[in-house]
Design a protein around this motif. Structure first.
Motif, short mmCIF file in Angstrom:
data_model
loop_
_atom_site.label_atom_id
_atom_site.label_comp_id
_atom_site.label_asym_id
_atom_site.label_seq_id
_atom_site.Cartn_x
_atom_site.Cartn_y
_atom_site.Cartn_z
N LEU A 147 65.84 72.57 55.39
CA LEU A 147 64.28 72.56 55.20
C LEU A 147 63.85 70.93 55.11
O LEU A 147 64.65 70.21 54.37
CB LEU A 147 63.99 73.12 53.69
CG LEU A 147 62.45 72.95 53.37
CD1 LEU A 147 61.66 73.55 54.52
CD2 LEU A 147 62.12 73.48 52.21
N ILE A 184 60.73 68.64 54.25
CA ILE A 184 59.27 68.52 53.95
C ILE A 184 58.90 67.03 54.39
O ILE A 184 59.59 66.07 54.05
CB ILE A 184 59.23 68.80 52.20
CG1 ILE A 184 59.71 70.17 52.04
CG2 ILE A 184 57.73 68.55 52.16
CD1 ILE A 184 58.81 71.20 52.65
N SER A 230 52.86 69.16 47.49
CA SER A 230 54.46 69.09 48.07
C SER A 230 55.25 70.05 47.27
O SER A 230 56.25 70.84 47.91
CB SER A 230 54.89 67.65 48.09
OG SER A 230 54.37 66.93 48.68
N LYS A 231 55.11 70.08 46.00
CA LYS A 231 55.86 70.92 45.30
C LYS A 231 55.84 72.56 45.50
O LYS A 231 56.61 73.22 45.48
CB LYS A 231 55.75 70.36 43.91
CG LYS A 231 56.49 71.62 42.83
CD LYS A 231 57.99 71.50 42.83
CE LYS A 231 58.56 72.42 41.66
NZ LYS A 231 59.98 72.61 42.06
N THR A 254 56.74 73.65 48.79
CA THR A 254 58.20 73.85 48.84
C THR A 254 58.78 75.14 48.34
O THR A 254 59.69 75.63 48.88
CB THR A 254 58.96 72.62 48.17
OG1 THR A 254 58.39 71.27 48.80
CG2 THR A 254 60.57 72.83 48.18
N ASP A 255 58.36 75.23 47.16
CA ASP A 255 58.54 76.57 46.23
C ASP A 255 58.19 77.78 47.00
O ASP A 255 59.01 78.83 47.45
CB ASP A 255 57.76 76.54 45.24
CG ASP A 255 58.55 75.52 44.00
OD1 ASP A 255 59.52 74.99 44.43
OD2 ASP A 255 57.57 75.41 43.19
N MET A 296 68.16 70.35 51.79
CA MET A 296 66.79 69.96 51.61
C MET A 296 66.36 68.56 51.82
O MET A 296 67.17 67.70 51.11
CB MET A 296 66.21 70.51 50.46
CG MET A 296 66.16 72.12 50.40
SD MET A 296 65.61 72.62 48.83
CE MET A 296 64.05 71.73 48.49
N ALA A 328 63.47 65.24 52.84
CA ALA A 328 62.15 64.83 52.90
C ALA A 328 61.96 63.63 53.63
O ALA A 328 63.03 62.61 53.28
CB ALA A 328 61.59 64.92 51.36
N ASP A 357 61.60 67.65 42.18
CA ASP A 357 62.23 68.71 42.59
C ASP A 357 63.79 68.21 42.88
O ASP A 357 63.79 67.67 44.05
CB ASP A 357 61.47 69.40 43.65
CG ASP A 357 62.32 70.68 44.30
OD1 ASP A 357 63.55 70.99 43.90
OD2 ASP A 357 61.46 71.74 44.78
N PHE A 406 66.50 68.27 46.39
CA PHE A 406 66.35 67.34 47.72
C PHE A 406 67.76 66.65 47.73
O PHE A 406 67.80 65.91 46.84
CB PHE A 406 65.20 66.63 47.90
CG PHE A 406 63.92 67.47 48.42
CD1 PHE A 406 63.53 67.48 49.56
CD2 PHE A 406 63.12 68.17 47.43
CE1 PHE A 406 62.41 68.14 49.83
CE2 PHE A 406 61.92 68.97 47.67
CZ PHE A 406 61.78 68.76 49.05
#
Length: 463
Positions: free
Chosen positions: A203, A205, A267-268, A271-272, A286, A288, A305, A308
């Protein structure tokens, strides 16, 4: 008026020396001889010290100073300028005979300041144990300064989520979304995914930066689609009060201090949501990345978080610049733990995980190879993990997330996320118009917030 026009057109504002008077003449002619406009003060200094003043970033006619004559040191231009300008919250920089004067910028310093700050910080730790103690303090205080908890508590328990159709392209898909976060406040973005994929995928972000068109611009689309072609699920979203968010809040809301908190919240939350609803995402891989202001928010999502594992902040996060927008520095996380810096916060959040910083010679990141990278390299060295820290520097380039910078990030993510470099071909990416990346297209749903004032009233109830 002349000075204002000069400021607007970026012309050096040079003051007429014909109006300069002696102190005695001025005392005789004025009812308030000890209070003088800055324009007159600078005109006298031009004559006295044979210099010119460049005031293109503000109007000096709006400033006055008491007892200016007593502040002048005829033997020292430097002391005189400090005495005259610092009380007015102005700073100066000399280049030959021209002196640039501008308002003090809380977020911007000079590289020499960054060098002294990093030396001061480095003296606080000389091994892994002392570093980890400091890192814990920096992270804890940064989270307190950010103060995201009230916003998290205010999240809608059962949010309105609107998902667009999946559109297929060469090797990837794109799907727009709009997600309610705080009551009536939506974040909009696009999910890029591999067209044909099996098993778990990394993932990525990608918070957008402040460039024109933000996440709609071509270089963002190239990057997001290429990540998907390489095998990742890549997600971006609007900046607060930009893109579709501007329809809700108006562009001025981006200058509010809460813009930083809302941006991190988005962003949080996104992501969740992705992790909770997509079964093809590998929580162990993960990453970013973002450029400029997106670089700040790349770090912010990793701060809030801890999942990442790889980061790629681009053209940002130096020791002498904290981001000139309230969405980056409205909550001054760089002041954590008695005084910190964005590179120290980056290390506190990520060391010894893989990080690539991308810099160039045309903006404030020109110092990275010689200043920030050695500082960070020492900290990664506490873990014998210097191989996980990389800097890609492009001395002849300017402030952007251009092709060479994207390629550096593609390679780094391929190395650390298991992505396929053979799928990197930006010519196969379709650059779509802004409207194609939007969910609402100006038609907000019933119950949506429609002004910054509404959001600000809501925020008051969260504190």
């Amino acid at each position: 008026m002349r000075l204002m026009l000069l400021a607007l057109f970026g012309v050096v504002a040079s003051f007429s020396v014909a109006t300069a008077q002696s102190v005695a003449d001025r005392l005789a002619a004025s009812q308030t001889p000890y209070t003088r406009p800055l324009t007159a003060i600078l005109a006298d200094l031009e004559t006295q010290f044979s210099v010119r003043f460049d005031c293109r970033n503000f109007d000096p006619a709006t400033r006055t100073l008491d007892f200016a004559d007593s502040r002048i040191r005829p033997y020292s231009l430097e002391e005189t300028l400090d005495n005259i300008l610092k009380p007015l919250d102005l700073k100066w920089e000399q280049g030959g005979k021209t002196i640039r004067v501008q308002p003090y910028e809380y977020h911007r310093r000079v590289p020499a300041d960054g060098e002294k700050l990093l030396a001061w910080l480095s003296a606080k730790y000389d091994d892994k144990t002392s570093w980890e103690k400091r890192a814990a303090e920096v992270k804890s205080d940064a989270l307190k300064i950010l103060n995201l908890d009230p916003f998290v508590r205010g999240l809608v328990a059962d949010p309105d989520i609107r998902i667009g159709a999946i559109e297929k392209f060469d090797g990837y898909t794109a799907q727009n979304f709009a997600m309610e976060t705080l009551p009536g406040l939506y974040v909009c973005g696009t999910i890029y995914a591999p067209l044909k994929a099996k098993g778990k995928r990394p993932l990525i972000i990608s918070p957008a930066g402040h460039w024109p068109e933000a996440r709609y611009r071509a270089d963002q689309q190239y990057r997001m689609a290429t990540f998907a072609r390489m095998g990742a699920v890549a997600v971006d979203m609007d900046i607060v009060a930009w893109g579709e968010s501007e329809h809700q809040l108006g562009i001025d809301a981006h200058q509010a201090s809460y813009a930083m908190q809302v941006q991190v919240l988005w962003s949080k939350v996104v992501t969740d949501w992705i992790l909770a609803t997509r079964k093809d995402v590998d929580v162990e891989r993960m990453a970013a990345t973002g450029g400029s202001g997106g670089g700040t928010h790349t770090l912010m999502i990793a701060l809030v978080d801890g999942r990442f594992s790889v980061l790629a902040p681009v053209v940002h996060l130096v020791s002498h610049f904290d981001g000139g927008c309230p969405c980056e520095s409205g909550r001054p996380v760089a002041l954590s733990a008695g005084g910190s810096a964005m590179p120290e916060l980056l290390a506190a959040v990520m060391a010894p995980k893989p990080v690539i910083t991308v810099s160039d010679g045309g903006d404030w990141t020109h110092t990275y190879p010689t200043l920030e990278q050695p500082y960070l390299h020492r900290i990664w060295g506490f873990y014998n993990a210097q191989h996980n820290l990389r800097n890609a520097h492009f001395a002849d380039e300017k402030h952007d997330y251009g092709p060479n910078k994207r390629m550096a990030v593609y390679r780094f993510f391929a190395d650390h996320l298991g992505l396929d470099m053979n799928q990197v071909d930006e010519q196969k990416v379709v650059i779509r118009p802004n409207e194609a990346l939007q969910t609402f297209r100006g038609e907000l749903p019933e119950g949506a917030i429609r002004s910054a004032a509404e959001l600000e009233q809501l925020i008051k109830t969260l504190q």
